[in-house]
Enzyme design. Structure first.
Site, PDB file in Angstrom:
ATOM      1  N   ALA A   1      -7.377  38.966  20.522  1.00  0.00           N
ATOM      2  CA  ALA A   1      -7.517  38.180  19.414  1.00  0.00           C
ATOM      3  C   ALA A   1      -8.071  36.820  19.589  1.00  0.00           C
ATOM      4  O   ALA A   1      -9.188  36.416  19.062  1.00  0.00           O
ATOM      5  CB  ALA A   1      -5.750  37.843  19.234  1.00  0.00           C
TER       6      ALA A   1
ATOM      7  N   SER B   1     -10.193  43.230  19.710  1.00  0.00           N
ATOM      8  CA  SER B   1      -9.543  43.094  18.530  1.00  0.00           C
ATOM      9  C   SER B   1      -8.508  43.792  17.991  1.00  0.00           C
ATOM     10  O   SER B   1      -8.659  44.378  17.028  1.00  0.00           O
ATOM     11  CB  SER B   1     -10.758  42.527  17.662  1.00  0.00           C
TER      12      SER B   1
ATOM     13  N   ALA C   1      -4.284  44.840  16.884  1.00  0.00           N
ATOM     14  CA  ALA C   1      -3.271  44.289  16.478  1.00  0.00           C
ATOM     15  C   ALA C   1      -1.944  44.699  17.369  1.00  0.00           C
ATOM     16  O   ALA C   1      -1.234  45.612  17.095  1.00  0.00           O
ATOM     17  CB  ALA C   1      -2.676  44.503  15.059  1.00  0.00           C
TER      18      ALA C   1
ATOM     19  N   CYS D   1       0.824  43.669  17.683  1.00  0.00           N
ATOM     20  CA  CYS D   1       2.095  43.375  16.996  1.00  0.00           C
ATOM     21  C   CYS D   1       2.486  44.899  16.172  1.00  0.00           C
ATOM     22  O   CYS D   1       3.559  44.794  15.663  1.00  0.00           O
ATOM     23  CB  CYS D   1       2.101  42.198  15.970  1.00  0.00           C
TER      24      CYS D   1
ATOM     25  N   VAL E   1     -12.909  41.065  34.896  1.00  0.00           N
ATOM     26  CA  VAL E   1     -13.424  39.780  35.830  1.00  0.00           C
ATOM     27  C   VAL E   1     -11.969  39.819  36.691  1.00  0.00           C
ATOM     28  O   VAL E   1     -11.037  39.635  36.567  1.00  0.00           O
ATOM     29  CB  VAL E   1     -13.479  38.751  34.936  1.00  0.00           C
TER      30      VAL E   1
ATOM     31  N   ASP F   1      -2.877  33.999  24.760  1.00  0.00           N
ATOM     32  CA  ASP F   1      -1.621  34.213  25.525  1.00  0.00           C
ATOM     33  C   ASP F   1      -1.654  33.903  27.066  1.00  0.00           C
ATOM     34  O   ASP F   1      -0.475  33.670  27.538  1.00  0.00           O
ATOM     35  CB  ASP F   1      -1.276  35.698  25.597  1.00  0.00           C
TER      36      ASP F   1
ATOM     37  N   ASN G   1      -4.811  33.886  17.808  1.00  0.00           N
ATOM     38  CA  ASN G   1      -6.005  33.774  16.840  1.00  0.00           C
ATOM     39  C   ASN G   1      -6.526  32.246  16.499  1.00  0.00           C
ATOM     40  O   ASN G   1      -7.481  31.870  16.347  1.00  0.00           O
ATOM     41  CB  ASN G   1      -5.398  34.433  15.472  1.00  0.00           C
TER      42      ASN G   1
ATOM     43  N   TYR H   1      11.906  28.374  -8.098  1.00  0.00           N
ATOM     44  CA  TYR H   1      12.899  29.007  -8.582  1.00  0.00           C
ATOM     45  C   TYR H   1      12.637  30.197  -9.803  1.00  0.00           C
ATOM     46  O   TYR H   1      12.288  29.612 -10.993  1.00  0.00           O
ATOM     47  CB  TYR H   1      14.035  28.271  -8.919  1.00  0.00           C
TER      48      TYR H   1
ATOM     49  N   ARG I   1      21.204  20.749   2.217  1.00  0.00           N
ATOM     50  CA  ARG I   1      22.320  19.887   1.451  1.00  0.00           C
ATOM     51  C   ARG I   1      23.507  19.772   2.386  1.00  0.00           C
ATOM     52  O   ARG I   1      24.197  18.745   2.347  1.00  0.00           O
ATOM     53  CB  ARG I   1      22.706  20.454   0.396  1.00  0.00           C
TER      54      ARG I   1
END
Lengths: 448, 448
Positions: A13, A41, A43, A45, A83, A286, A308, A429, A445
């Site tokens: 990423a 590249s 994912a 996740c 590396v 990361d 990202n 709403y 609230r």
């Protein structure tokens, strides 16, 4: 001032976002990317959902393949190249070709370290047995998938009740396994407060997961080299598949060895421009620190969104731009089956550690108007500074439509809003979407 | 300073929210509420779903009944009592008992006007025929429901492509009617931009609604007193049920007649404390103005969220508190079947009217990670001030999980954030919930 040759270590990423951004800004610049794995590249996740069989092929998790980067973007991506050393004096990196085991030096004018993070795999007896997996690279996910295909494990144990643990519990239940999850902590999801996480663990138990908390790993039993049981300080759990979800650590060793400053949890220290302590060397993703907007200090959070963003911002700066990445709130989201989970900002423990006087409130409301079909439970917890009322953190657990509401809280926290400001907000709403007072406002609230 | 007797005109969202708030703060105060209809505290927004048969009884739309207010909260609610005059000199209101048609004066120390809004019902030929309905009170929804039960209409025509029009199109399709919707505007949903609304009208057509735009109502044909067809300037549409969704107007006549100042679109002028121009008289809900946070001027928006907020804030101030209602962004949300729709802030037309130099961007992304099951289309449009990049408005149209993202944009706008600030936000990501870059950030990225 455009520098000549850019070398990127790591092709996921952060690394590829940066390389792509640089390529768009500087069509003729030489860009070399070394990736020790087989893929670019991807994912990470998405792996639990791939393992669960919800996604047909692992290829679908790949946003862009190395050959596409090479052919369409003229980025010289070399997979299976690790590396192993950075020579900051001579501005070169030592590279090991994992195919033919040859080694060579590659020079750079600017260097981006995007080496990611690796799962923690502590040295317990038997941990190297077959059938014990940690998830990190796409390949590690494919390995789990292949192992399940080949061996049809029936009893799975997951060690750790964090994001990976919870997502894998869902995935392995989907595959009809008998699933046990344990954690040494007194709760699952230690980035959240215990009161909120009890909703999660109770639901997991209801759906058939054996959840054991306050329970420590002692060793793994194996038979013929294959895992057979997990021993904790409380019991022996028979298991023919084990998933380690014990956290991750930044891959910062080569940076540290090169004299580049590391910081929080050993991650590479970067400023808001993603620059490391050595001129011309950048770090992203990361393996690197971020700035925590609520704590107002450096932090380390390994998540795809941040990687990202790091990549984009580093890419802008590497190609002559001048932009700061302001930082993170620690926003995260996941789910267990239809129970959605999210959090942002500080939890109570973090607020306590910082010595902040705070008030918190946890409410239960509905995802939609109570009378609307599909309306279901949502619990929202907010934490706000005493006196000022300034929002510090939020947590959400609930059914369909619940968790993404965390973005409203994250936005409000980033803006420095108080609980009253959140009450005042003009949120949307209509009966299919929310009660008249959105649950995040109902929580707010109770704090004003 | 606690005033003695509080009279409230109107027993729905704003009136009863205020009355309840006052009761909690002042347990002994005399509170009288006059409501001309049969119901209190009902969810008008739920009516299309009740008519569609998704909600079993109209009672489910009632949050609290008059007898509950009387018995549990000691609020003297009198339904079927219409206030027909306000005497600001003598601090009294003239009340008509709609049951026995008697009239009487009722004194007050403080007065809250929460008379709501009424549908516009222009004086077209035949508009009083049976089978032609506008939606406003709960009773009006029950009337539509009963008419459908009794007459089983087959061909419905909806006049107006706003929120009510779109929601009723869904409801009447659910009831297997042949549904036509027309509007004199060149688009549905005139609170949004045409490019975004084309997604909506195309989807409505795909799902079987006959949508005619740029088309003007001329008259209604009727047979035996019952509607038979709708004549427009373009065609005759056979119809045995007609829904008027031609907008609403504030019920501010009695306030105006009493010399209370009215403002935008005839709504009762209030300051941020919900005070009218006459001391001791307050107004809240659909009959009253609000302050528009983006336009920075008075506005009038009749929506349930705002009415509830008005009621709460007025109630706080009426019971000795001192709080300002900062204002609204014009946030709204609805759906047509599985297509979700939302908007906040300024649209292009509003920005043009204000003479603001702006940039806009409309992107298409995915509701979830592309590879995740159920991932679907979402379009996001953002409008930002030129040079500063300050966010002015947002619009969303897309499938499951799309529309509530408008809250993030509304929060960012309220906080005065720029498009870059929105890009920077730490929003939540996991494959079941979002692409790595949330679609609202993808839109923002095209503006920086």
């Amino acid at each position: 001032m455009v520098k000549d040759k850019l070398v990127v270590i790591g092709g996921d990423a952060a690394g590829m976002s940066a390389a792509s951004k640089v390529r768009r800004a500087q069509p003729d610049r030489e860009i070399v990317v070394f990736e020790r794995g087989n893929h670019t590249s991807y994912a990470a996740c998405g792996m639990p959902y791939f393992i669960a069989g919800q996604i047909e092929t692992s290829d679908q998790l790949i946003a862009r393949k190395p050959e596409v980067f090479r052919e369409k973007q003229n980025i010289d991506v070399r997979i299976r190249h690790e590396v192993i050393e950075i020579d900051t004096e001579k501005k070169r990196v030592r590279v090991k070709n994992l195919g033919d085991h040859s080694k060579f030096w590659e020079s750079y004018d600017e260097l981006l370290i995007a080496t990611g993070a690796s799962p923690i795999r502590p040295d317990f007896e038997g941990i190297d047995s077959d059938g014990i997996f940690a998830l990190s690279t796409l390949q590690s996910g494919i390995n789990v998938f292949d192992y399940i295909e080949k061996n049809s494990p029936k009893r799975a144990t997951i060690i750790g009740g964090g994001y990976i643990g919870i997502e894998m519990a869902e995935a392995l239940l989907d595959l009809n396994m008998d699933v046990t999850l344990f954690d040494m902590a007194p709760q699952v999801m230690t980035t959240m407060d215990k009161d909120m996480t009890e909703i999660i663990s109770e639901y997991m138990i209801e759906k058939g997961v054996h959840v054991y908390l306050n329970e420590k790993l002692e060793k793994f039993d194996s038979k013929d080299g294959r895992v057979d049981a997990v021993q904790t300080d409380q019991r022996k759990i028979e298991a023919d598949l084990v998933i380690l979800g014990m956290g991750v650590k930044p891959n910062s060793e080569i940076a540290k060895n090169a004299g580049i400053k590391t910081g929080v949890k050993g991650a590479i220290h970067v400023d808001k421009k993603l620059r490391t302590s050595v001129e011309g060397i950048w770090a992203a993703g990361d393996c690197a620190e971020s700035f925590h907007l609520v704590k107002q200090e450096q932090t380390w959070i390994a998540l795809g969104t941040i990687a990202n963003k790091h990549g984009l911002f580093a890419g802008i700066n590497l190609s002559g731009g001048d932009i700061e990445f302001p930082g993170v709130c620690g926003t995260a989201i996941t789910k267990f089956q239809d129970l959605e989970i999210s959090r942002t900002g500080l939890n109570e423990q973090e607020a306590n550690e910082m010595g902040i006087q705070y008030e918190s409130s946890m409410i239960e409301s509905r995802t939609r108007s109570g009378y609307y079909p599909g309306s279901d439970k949502i619990s929202v917890k907010l934490i706000a500074e005493k006196v000022s009322g300034k929002l510090l953190g939020g947590q959400i657990v609930g059914f369909s439509g619940s968790a993404k509401r965390i973005d409203t809280i994250a936005t409000a926290i980033t803006a420095g809003m108080s609980a009253q400001d959140l009450v005042d907000l003009d949120l949307s709403y209509a009966p299919p979407f929310s009660p008249v007072w959105d649950p995040v406002q109902t929580a707010a609230r109770t704090l004003v």
